[in-house]
Design an enzyme around this catalytic site. Structure first.
Site, mmCIF file in Angstrom:
data_model
loop_
_atom_site.group_PDB
_atom_site.id
_atom_site.type_symbol
_atom_site.label_atom_id
_atom_site.label_comp_id
_atom_site.label_asym_id
_atom_site.label_seq_id
_atom_site.Cartn_x
_atom_site.Cartn_y
_atom_site.Cartn_z
ATOM 1 N N GLU A 35 -1.151 7.333 3.694
ATOM 2 C CA GLU A 35 -0.045 6.460 3.316
ATOM 3 C C GLU A 35 -0.340 5.700 2.020
ATOM 4 O O GLU A 35 0.508 5.587 1.133
ATOM 5 C CB GLU A 35 0.233 5.457 4.435
ATOM 6 C CG GLU A 35 1.097 5.996 5.539
ATOM 7 C CD GLU A 35 2.481 6.349 5.046
ATOM 8 O OE1 GLU A 35 3.118 5.515 4.373
ATOM 9 O OE2 GLU A 35 2.927 7.470 5.331
ATOM 10 N N TYR A 58 -3.198 12.578 9.811
ATOM 11 C CA TYR A 58 -2.248 11.471 9.869
ATOM 12 C C TYR A 58 -2.475 10.644 11.127
ATOM 13 O O TYR A 58 -1.654 10.576 12.042
ATOM 14 C CB TYR A 58 -0.819 11.998 9.810
ATOM 15 C CG TYR A 58 0.152 10.965 9.304
ATOM 16 C CD1 TYR A 58 0.104 10.540 7.984
ATOM 17 C CD2 TYR A 58 1.100 10.409 10.145
ATOM 18 C CE1 TYR A 58 0.972 9.582 7.516
ATOM 19 C CE2 TYR A 58 1.978 9.450 9.686
ATOM 20 C CZ TYR A 58 1.911 9.042 8.378
ATOM 21 O OH TYR A 58 2.777 8.082 7.921
ATOM 22 N N HIS A 66 6.245 8.352 -3.810
ATOM 23 C CA HIS A 66 5.485 8.224 -2.565
ATOM 24 C C HIS A 66 5.618 9.482 -1.722
ATOM 25 O O HIS A 66 4.615 10.070 -1.282
ATOM 26 C CB HIS A 66 5.994 7.008 -1.774
ATOM 27 C CG HIS A 66 5.436 6.902 -0.382
ATOM 28 N ND1 HIS A 66 4.456 5.995 -0.045
ATOM 29 C CD2 HIS A 66 5.714 7.589 0.764
ATOM 30 C CE1 HIS A 66 4.152 6.133 1.244
ATOM 31 N NE2 HIS A 66 4.915 7.106 1.758
ATOM 32 N N GLU A 67 6.859 9.900 -1.481
ATOM 33 C CA GLU A 67 7.075 11.047 -0.595
ATOM 34 C C GLU A 67 6.538 12.344 -1.194
ATOM 35 O O GLU A 67 5.933 13.165 -0.490
ATOM 36 C CB GLU A 67 8.559 11.172 -0.258
ATOM 37 C CG GLU A 67 9.080 10.053 0.627
ATOM 38 C CD GLU A 67 8.315 9.920 1.941
ATOM 39 O OE1 GLU A 67 7.894 10.949 2.496
ATOM 40 O OE2 GLU A 67 8.120 8.788 2.398
ATOM 41 N N HIS A 74 0.885 2.834 8.853
ATOM 42 C CA HIS A 74 1.726 2.098 7.915
ATOM 43 C C HIS A 74 1.267 0.657 7.739
ATOM 44 O O HIS A 74 1.556 0.024 6.729
ATOM 45 C CB HIS A 74 3.173 2.069 8.402
ATOM 46 C CG HIS A 74 3.816 3.404 8.446
ATOM 47 N ND1 HIS A 74 3.872 4.158 9.591
ATOM 48 C CD2 HIS A 74 4.418 4.125 7.489
ATOM 49 C CE1 HIS A 74 4.498 5.292 9.340
ATOM 50 N NE2 HIS A 74 4.817 5.302 8.065
ATOM 51 N N HIS A 114 2.864 12.786 -0.666
ATOM 52 C CA HIS A 114 2.443 13.374 0.606
ATOM 53 C C HIS A 114 2.249 14.881 0.440
ATOM 54 O O HIS A 114 1.379 15.479 1.084
ATOM 55 C CB HIS A 114 3.478 13.098 1.700
ATOM 56 C CG HIS A 114 3.362 11.737 2.307
ATOM 57 N ND1 HIS A 114 2.207 11.289 2.909
ATOM 58 C CD2 HIS A 114 4.264 10.722 2.410
ATOM 59 C CE1 HIS A 114 2.395 10.050 3.359
ATOM 60 N NE2 HIS A 114 3.632 9.692 3.062
ATOM 61 N N ASP A 138 1.824 3.413 16.089
ATOM 62 C CA ASP A 138 1.989 3.748 14.671
ATOM 63 C C ASP A 138 0.902 4.716 14.214
ATOM 64 O O ASP A 138 0.323 4.574 13.137
ATOM 65 C CB ASP A 138 1.974 2.464 13.826
ATOM 66 C CG ASP A 138 2.230 2.707 12.346
ATOM 67 O OD1 ASP A 138 3.021 3.613 12.032
ATOM 68 O OD2 ASP A 138 1.627 1.996 11.514
#
Length: 369
Positions: A181, A172, A157-158, A259, A161, A254
Site C-alpha cells: 500500500e 497483501y 497509486h492504483e 491500509h 499496484h 484489514d
C-alpha cells in the site's frame, strides 16, 4: 488481483452513518460488488501489450459493469467532451511519464503494457480499482466522494499496484501488505509531483486530495506527511493511521492493517525526501524504485526488511557516507522501524475490535488496496 483505493472499512462506516436510505444502499452495493471482484481473477482477461512507448486506451462502461466497455479515446486522440475520459487519459499518462522519464521503465510492466482504463463504472460507485489488467473508475456517491478520475495520485497509486505485481509481488497481508500500500502511495504522490513540477517542499503529500466533496471534514484519504490527520468527519470517522511504530496497530482485520499501518513507511519516505530537498522523484524516488525492482525483496518482507534494503540501495547508489544513506537511516529510526523496534511496538500496540467506535475502522475483507 483486485486493489481498490477506498478500503472496505470506510465504506462500511459510511453505510452505518448514512441517514439517506438511498446512500446506504449505494455503499452496500459497492461493498458487495467489491467483494465479488476480490473473489475472482481479472475476469479471465489478459492485459494488452504494445511494442513500447506510451499507449493509453480509455473506455466508457456507460454505468454498467461489463469491462472494458466502449473505446472512447485512444493514444493521440484529441480531448473529448467528457471530463472523466480526459482525466483518466491524463492521469494514466502522467503515471507512465513518471516511470519512463524518472526511472526508465516502459509502462508498469516494464515491457510496453497498454494503460487501459474504464470510466463511468456502475451507478454511484464510490471507488476506483486495479484488477490486474486495467484501471476502473467510479463516478463517486455524490455525497462524500466525487469522480475518482479527478486525482492523479489515485490513478498513480492504483497503477503502481501493477508495478509491484510485476516486480516484488509483495504479499497483501500484514507488514508486506502495508508496504504494498505504501509503495503505491509513494509513487502515486510522485506522479502528481512530477506532473505539476512540485518539489518535495512544495508538495501536499496527500493521497486523494480533491476527491472529498465540499462539506466533508477532511483534506484527502491519507496524509504521508502527517498520518492520522487526513480526515475527521462524523460520516467517515477519524483517520486511523499511526505515524510511527509506537502506534502500530496489531490486528487481523484489514488484512493485518494494510491500509492503517502503511502510514509508517509513508512517513519514512516523506522524511527522506524532505531531508534531501529538491525533487522527491530524484534521489529518494530512485532509492525506493531501485529497492522495489532489485529482486532482493521477499514477498513476505517486513518493514525492517524493506528499511534495510533501502539502506543498502542508498549506499550502492550514492556511497556509504552519503547524505542520501544518512537520510534513509534517520527516517526509519524516526518512525521506529530501525532502532529499538520491539520496545516501541510493545509500548502502544492496539488491536481493533468489532465494537471499536466509528473513529477507528471495523473489520475489512481481504485483498483490497
Amino acid at each position: 488481483m483486485f486493489h481498490s483505493i477506498i478500503p472496505p472499512y470506510l465504506l462500511e462506516q459510511l453505510e452505518r452513518s448514512a441517514s439517506d436510505p438511498s446512500l446506504r444502499a449505494r455503499y452496500r452495493q459497492s461493498l458487495q460488488h467489491d467483494a465479488v471482484l476480490r473473489s475472482r481473477p481479472a475476469a479471465g482477461r489478459e492485459a494488452t501489450r504494445a511494442a513500447g512507448g506510451r499507449q493509453r486506451d480509455v473506455y466508457d462502461a456507460e454505468n454498467g459493469t461489463d469491462l472494458p466497455g466502449t473505446l472512447v479515446r485512444a493514444e493521440g486522440d484529441e480531448a473529448v467532451q467528457d471530463d472523466a475520459v480526459n482525466q483518466a487519459y491524463d492521469g494514466t499518462g502522467a503515471t507512465w511519464t513518471l516511470y519512463q522519464e524518472c526511472f526508465g521503465r516502459d509502462s508498469i510492466d516494464g515491457a510496453g503494457l497498454v494503460l487501459t482504463s474504464t470510466v463511468h463504472y456502475d451507478r454511484g460507485y464510490a471507488n476506483a480499482f486495479w484488477d490486474g489488467a486495467q484501471m476502473v473508475f467510479g463516478d463517486g456517491d455524490g455525497e462524500i466522494f466525487g469522480n475518482f478520475t479527478s486525482s492523479i495520485d489515485v490513478t498513480g497509486h492504483e497503477l503502481t499496484h501493477g508495478v509491484t505485481q510485476y516486480t516484488a509481488n509483495l504479499a497483501y497481508d500484514g507488514q508486506s501488505g502495508a508496504l504494498n500500500e505504501s509503495i503505491s502511495d509513494v509513487f502515486g504522490s510522485l506522479a502528481k509531483q512530477y506532473a505539476t513540477g512540485q518539489s518535495a517542499a512544495d508538495a501536499d503529500w496527500l493521497i486523494g486530495a480533491g476527491l472529498l466533496l465540499p462539506g466533508v471534514q477532511g483534506v484527502a484519504l491519507r496524509s504521508m506527511k502527517a498520518p492520522g490527520t487526513a480526515y475527521d468527519d462524523p460520516r467517515l470517522g477519524k483517520d486511523p493511521q499511526p505515524a510511527d511504530m509506537s502506534g502500530y496497530v496489531d490486528t487481523v482485520d484489514d488484512n493485518g492493517g494494510v491500509h492503517i499501518n502503511s502510514g509508517i513507511p509513508n512517513r519514512a519516505f516523506y522524511l527522506v525526501a524532505t531531508e534531501l530537498g529538491g525533487n522527491a522523484y530524484d534521489d529518494a524516488g530512485k532509492i525506493w524504485y531501485s529497492t522495489l525492482t532489485s529482486g532482493n525483496l521477499a514477498e513476505s518482507s517486513t518493514f525492517r526488511d524493506f528499511a534495510e534494503a533501502t539502506q543498502a540501495t542508498a549506499r550502492d547508489l550514492f556511497g556509504d557516507d552519503s547524505p542520501q544513506a544518512a537520510a534513509v537511516t534517520k527516517s526509519w529510526q524516526t518512525v521506529g522501524v530501525l532502532g529499538d523496534q520491539t520496545r516501541l511496538m510493545n509500548a502502544a500496540q492496539t488491536e481493533l475490535q468489532p465494537s471499536t467506535p466509528p473513529s477507528a475502522p471495523p473489520p475489512a475483507p481481504e485483498h483490497t488496496a
